[in-house]
Design an enzyme around this catalytic site. Sequence first.
Site, PDB file in Angstrom:
ATOM      1  N   PRO A  83       9.146  -4.970  -0.037  1.00 57.61           N
ATOM      2  CG  PRO A  83      10.273  -3.274  -1.175  1.00 57.61           C
ATOM      3  CD  PRO A  83       8.962  -3.998  -1.133  1.00 57.61           C
ATOM      4  CB  ALA A 135      11.635  -1.985   7.754  1.00 56.53           C
ATOM      5  CB  ALA A 136       9.451  -0.442   2.610  1.00 58.10           C
ATOM      6  CG  LEU A 176       6.207   0.217   0.483  1.00 61.65           C
ATOM      7  CD1 LEU A 176       7.110  -0.542  -0.489  1.00 61.65           C
ATOM      8  CD2 LEU A 176       5.411   1.283  -0.255  1.00 61.65           C
ATOM      9  N   GLY A 177       3.495  -1.384   4.216  1.00 66.98           N
ATOM     10  CA  GLY A 177       2.499  -2.245   4.852  1.00 66.98           C
ATOM     11  C   GLY A 177       2.667  -3.728   4.617  1.00 66.98           C
ATOM     12  CG  ASP A 237      -1.160   0.315   8.490  1.00 66.95           C
ATOM     13  OD1 ASP A 237      -1.819   1.183   9.108  1.00 66.95           O
ATOM     14  OD2 ASP A 237      -0.042   0.535   8.002  1.00 66.95           O
ATOM     15  CE  LYS A 255       0.875   1.415   4.419  1.00 65.19           C
ATOM     16  NZ  LYS A 255       1.530   2.715   4.777  1.00 65.19           N
TER      17      LYS A 255
END
Length: 289
Positions: free
Chosen positions: A94, A96-97, A99-100, A136, A9
């Site tokens: 990826p 710890a980005a 991006l959830g 999330d 996300k």
Amino acid sequence: MLTVQTPAKINPVLEVLGKRSDGYHELALVFQAIGLYDRLTFEKKVAGVSLIVEGPAGLAADDSNLIVKAAKLFSREALKNTVGVQITLHKKIPLAAGLGGGSSDAAATLRGLQWLFEVPVSEEKMHQMAAQLGSDVNFFLNGGTALGTGRGEIITPWEASAPLWVILVKPSEGLSTPAVYQSGKALITTGNKVSEFQKVWPEGSPASIGTHLFNGLEPAAFYLRPELELMKNRLLNEGALGVLLSGSGPTLFALAADGTEAQKIASKFEDEGLEVVVATTVSTGVQKV
């Protein structure tokens, strides 16, 4: 056996409205799923939960992993610990980005086990379990586009816009979410940024949407990692129609006019030790493969 895919996300808008009595921050944020997926395969077994990780080194497969936590929660709440499951994660989002990825995997585990064991669990119950796992996780049960309020766990679906092309640029060094919040540099706003964004979202114009991106955590992230602000400016100079930190970072996402332009912008960053991905927005969440 069952295989599902679950998306990453981005957050085109993230407003920090203030600190709550429980220590969390009150948020108003827009979630948007993108076509970058992890895959999870579920296989029934007699008892217990086990996880195999195929992907980046350093991702634990023990009880600290949200997939294991989600599987044990579902087993306890919906299956009464009567059966077991082996889960294999094919990791593409990826780590710890911002991006959830972990939250998406947790939602995929809940949904995958519901489908695998054909358990009649209500959506209300699914969302209750998701909320126990992280702020999330609720979004990813259905994905697409949605407004998140509270800690982000109260989800109101939005109509999808036309697909948008995005370029993701992630530095190798991570960024701690607690450090971002604790820096004292986050902007506190009133929810008006979400309202403004909601007006332009249905048009599906990358240029209009690009001018309404907002993340109250961005000043904090740029304070901690000044190179992220420099990278944002570079992306804009290369022709991006809007650039924003995703979540608490460190990934930046950039909007492009079309696929050709997205690939052109991405090519400028590919030989610099960065993770660079071109994707489109999608209107789905966890799906069977």
